[in-house]
Motif scaffolding. Structure first.
Motif, PDB file in Angstrom:
ATOM      1  N   ARG A   1     -15.433 -15.204  15.090  1.00  0.00           N
ATOM      2  CA  ARG A   1     -16.067 -14.045  15.735  1.00  0.00           C
ATOM      3  C   ARG A   1     -15.259 -12.757  15.583  1.00  0.00           C
ATOM      4  NH1 ARG A   1     -17.544 -17.815  20.129  1.00  0.00           N
ATOM      5  NH2 ARG A   1     -19.808 -17.981  20.056  1.00  0.00           N
TER       6      ARG A   1
ATOM      7  N   ARG B   1     -16.840  -8.143   7.088  1.00  0.00           N
ATOM      8  CA  ARG B   1     -17.489  -6.827   7.121  1.00  0.00           C
ATOM      9  C   ARG B   1     -16.997  -5.898   6.018  1.00  0.00           C
ATOM     10  NH1 ARG B   1     -16.586  -7.249  12.850  1.00  0.00           N
ATOM     11  NH2 ARG B   1     -15.016  -5.605  12.681  1.00  0.00           N
TER      12      ARG B   1
ATOM     13  N   GLU C   1     -25.892  -9.966   6.331  1.00  0.00           N
ATOM     14  CA  GLU C   1     -26.082 -10.717   7.567  1.00  0.00           C
ATOM     15  C   GLU C   1     -24.990 -11.769   7.718  1.00  0.00           C
ATOM     16  OE1 GLU C   1     -30.694 -10.813   8.793  1.00  0.00           O
ATOM     17  OE2 GLU C   1     -30.275 -11.857   6.907  1.00  0.00           O
TER      18      GLU C   1
ATOM     19  N   GLU D   1     -26.045 -16.851  16.852  1.00  0.00           N
ATOM     20  CA  GLU D   1     -25.730 -15.428  16.924  1.00  0.00           C
ATOM     21  C   GLU D   1     -25.937 -14.848  15.532  1.00  0.00           C
ATOM     22  OE1 GLU D   1     -21.754 -14.921  18.675  1.00  0.00           O
ATOM     23  OE2 GLU D   1     -22.028 -16.933  19.494  1.00  0.00           O
TER      24      GLU D   1
ATOM     25  N   TYR E   1     -25.633 -11.270  13.207  1.00  0.00           N
ATOM     26  CA  TYR E   1     -25.172  -9.897  13.029  1.00  0.00           C
ATOM     27  C   TYR E   1     -25.804  -9.376  11.752  1.00  0.00           C
ATOM     28  CZ  TYR E   1     -21.682 -11.034  16.540  1.00  0.00           C
ATOM     29  OH  TYR E   1     -21.060 -11.417  17.704  1.00  0.00           O
TER      30      TYR E   1
ATOM     31  N   LYS F   1     -26.262  -5.988   9.226  1.00  0.00           N
ATOM     32  CA  LYS F   1     -25.704  -4.684   8.873  1.00  0.00           C
ATOM     33  C   LYS F   1     -26.794  -3.621   8.945  1.00  0.00           C
ATOM     34  CE  LYS F   1     -23.156  -4.333   5.107  1.00  0.00           C
ATOM     35  NZ  LYS F   1     -22.632  -4.014   3.758  1.00  0.00           N
TER      36      LYS F   1
ATOM     37  N   TRP G   1     -23.162  -2.702  12.864  1.00  0.00           N
ATOM     38  CA  TRP G   1     -23.720  -4.052  12.876  1.00  0.00           C
ATOM     39  C   TRP G   1     -24.534  -4.262  14.140  1.00  0.00           C
ATOM     40  CZ3 TRP G   1     -23.311  -7.804   9.070  1.00  0.00           C
ATOM     41  CH2 TRP G   1     -22.536  -7.444   7.967  1.00  0.00           C
TER      42      TRP G   1
ATOM     43  N   PHE H   1     -26.377  -6.786  16.731  1.00  0.00           N
ATOM     44  CA  PHE H   1     -26.262  -8.171  17.203  1.00  0.00           C
ATOM     45  C   PHE H   1     -27.576  -8.612  17.832  1.00  0.00           C
ATOM     46  CE2 PHE H   1     -25.672 -10.941  20.916  1.00  0.00           C
ATOM     47  CZ  PHE H   1     -25.125 -12.048  20.304  1.00  0.00           C
TER      48      PHE H   1
END
Length: 188
Positions: A120, A128, A135, A147, A149, A151, A156, A158
């Motif tokens: 995480r 990143r 993604e 979860e 994330y 772009k 980003w 969530f």
């Protein structure tokens, strides 16, 4: 994950060790990190994701990969193994090697108690920095919870998904992923 801290290794030394090692190991700017084994649940979820992606991406420009292919992250001088990933188009290899790629579009990590904080935080920070990444998906083992994330132009975004009756849309590959597909044969 267990780090070898006795000395620092060059990338060439790491590659030589990784090619002959019976254990999977990652490279983190001079450190070699031995990957711990996973549980049956972790393995099922990883397999389910790769199988789903592979089946649903047939006939497209996208290709799914399991955790045998390493991602090279130039900014951090790291080579890591995600649980699953998707590439759009041709693979871009690092240093002409066929075991290190530079251009994942979507990355999936199945969370474990020993790696979830790293996945995480530090690992996501490294991910990143990959220009092609669109993604990042984190999947829990102990309950149906994902979860995601995604772009955006300003950072980003969530979102999450809970419960076997739901699904998530993977925008980067335009595929809807049912939670029942992720957790097939997993008992809670």
């Amino acid at each position: 994950m267990i780090a070898t801290t006795e000395r620092r290794y060059s990338l060439e030394e790491y590659r030589a060790i990784a090619e002959t090692s019976t254990e999977k190991c990652e490279y983190h700017d001079g450190e070699i990190i031995t990957m711990t084994g996973g549980t049956a649940t972790h393995s099922r979820i990883s397999r389910n994701i790769v199988n789903f992606l592979d089946n649903n991406l047939e006939g497209t420009n996208f290709e799914a990969f399991n955790n045998d292919l390493r991602i090279w992250i130039p900014k951090y001088r790291c080579g890591v193994y995600p649980d699953a990933m998707v590439v759009d188009g041709q693979l871009q290899f690092h240093d002409g090697r066929e075991d290190e790629i530079l251009n994942p579009l979507l990355i999936v990590e199945v969370l474990s108690p020993s790696t979830q904080k790293y996945d995480r935080t530090d690992k996501f920070e490294m991910y990143r920095s990959i220009p092609s990444l669109g993604e990042y998906i984190l999947i829990r083992q102990e309950r149906p919870f994902v979860e995601l994330y995604r772009k955006q132009s300003n950072g980003w975004l969530f979102s999450d998904c809970a419960g076997l009756e739901n699904s998530i849309l993977l925008d980067s590959i335009n595929v809807e992923l049912a939670m029942t597909k992720i957790y097939r044969n997993v008992i809670f």
